[in-house]
Design a protein around this motif. Structure first.
Motif, PDB file in Angstrom:
ATOM      1  N   ARG A  56      -3.359   5.468 -11.808  1.00 42.53           N
ATOM      2  CA  ARG A  56      -2.598   4.310 -12.299  1.00 42.53           C
ATOM      3  C   ARG A  56      -2.951   4.003 -13.750  1.00 42.53           C
ATOM      4  O   ARG A  56      -2.074   3.703 -14.572  1.00 42.53           O
ATOM      5  CB  ARG A  56      -2.900   3.081 -11.429  1.00 42.53           C
ATOM      6  CG  ARG A  56      -2.302   3.128 -10.039  1.00 42.53           C
ATOM      7  CD  ARG A  56      -2.428   1.779  -9.337  1.00 42.53           C
ATOM      8  NE  ARG A  56      -2.026   1.867  -7.949  1.00 42.53           N
ATOM      9  CZ  ARG A  56      -2.858   2.062  -6.938  1.00 42.53           C
ATOM     10  NH1 ARG A  56      -4.163   2.187  -7.182  1.00 42.53           N
ATOM     11  NH2 ARG A  56      -2.411   2.139  -5.702  1.00 42.53           N
ATOM     12  N   ALA A 116       5.950   5.954 -13.237  1.00 43.09           N
ATOM     13  CA  ALA A 116       6.122   4.568 -13.680  1.00 43.09           C
ATOM     14  C   ALA A 116       7.277   4.432 -14.651  1.00 43.09           C
ATOM     15  O   ALA A 116       7.536   5.324 -15.461  1.00 43.09           O
ATOM     16  CB  ALA A 116       4.836   4.071 -14.338  1.00 43.09           C
ATOM     17  N   MET A 121       5.943   0.960 -10.551  1.00 40.67           N
ATOM     18  CA  MET A 121       5.093   2.144 -10.506  1.00 40.67           C
ATOM     19  C   MET A 121       4.868   2.498  -9.046  1.00 40.67           C
ATOM     20  O   MET A 121       4.618   1.623  -8.215  1.00 40.67           O
ATOM     21  CB  MET A 121       3.747   1.903 -11.180  1.00 40.67           C
ATOM     22  CG  MET A 121       2.820   3.133 -11.142  1.00 40.67           C
ATOM     23  SD  MET A 121       1.135   2.821 -11.747  1.00 40.67           S
ATOM     24  CE  MET A 121       1.454   2.301 -13.434  1.00 40.67           C
TER      25      MET A 121
END
Length: 210
Positions: A56, A116, A121
């Motif tokens: 992430r 994303a 995302m």
């Protein structure tokens, strides 16, 4: 399911030539760049949490380097044995220690993928079991001398010279290389990114020159 809606540009937030090659292999047009983040493991952090968190963070860092709203793909791969995350070796001794830990055993390779855009995302993780045959000490020394293990998670590359250590896998080969292709293709389709892009034109061009 096949998608031919791939008109949106895709940015691969990874300097890995292997991930770029996998996308190119299935005709996913993309632009590639590297991004730097802190990849330190937090105290007591489980591998599952670590690989998703880092992925992430890579996607967020990538978004800061592309036009607003562009689709960004990021990924991270870790090798896990006895609950320990084996990252990239610091030096020859570290690489040897990791290969000894993997020798004659099964370990788990986790690859997380994030896609994303400005609105959302999504992250998926794919785990693969990798079985190693016993590795002799002279092999460990010779393998390090090739230069291949230096920048590889777990100190080996399944797609390279390290393939001689792998006796079997259960799961996704491409995930061990660095990007699980079926799952990645499905994720990208949700963002309007298709696969097999440009391959028909390329094949037609090749036929006309034959």
């Amino acid at each position: 399911m096949y998608s031919d809606t791939g008109c949106s540009p895709l940015y691969l937030a990874s300097a890995s030539p292997r991930r770029s090659a996998l996308l190119t292999q299935v005709g996913i047009v993309h632009q590639q760049f590297g991004c730097s983040i802190d990849e330190s493991v937090l105290a007591g952090e489980a591998a599952e949490h670590y690989v998703a968190r880092v992925t992430r963070a890579k996607a967020v860092a990538g978004q800061a380097q592309v036009p607003h709203g562009a689709v960004v793909l990021a990924a991270d791969t870790v090798v896990v044995v006895d609950g320990r995350i084996l990252g990239k070796p610091l030096d020859e001794g570290h690489a040897a220690t990791m290969l000894r830990a993997l020798s004659g055993r099964v370990h788990r390779v986790m690859t997380a993928v994030a896609v994303a855009s400005a609105e959302r995302m999504k992250v998926v993780r794919v785990d693969t079991q990798v079985f190693f045959r016993p590795i002799e000490e002279p092999e460990i020394t010779a393998y390090w001398a090739t230069g291949e293990p230096a920048d590889k998670a777990g100190g080996y590359a399944i797609q390279g010279l390290g393939a001689v250590f792998v006796s079997a896998i259960e799961g996704s080969y491409s995930a061990v290389v660095g990007l699980p292709l079926p799952e990645t293709v499905q994720l990208l389709a949700e963002y309007g990114i298709g696969y097999w892009q440009g391959l028909e034109a390329e094949n037609a061009s090749g036929s006309s020159q034959a």
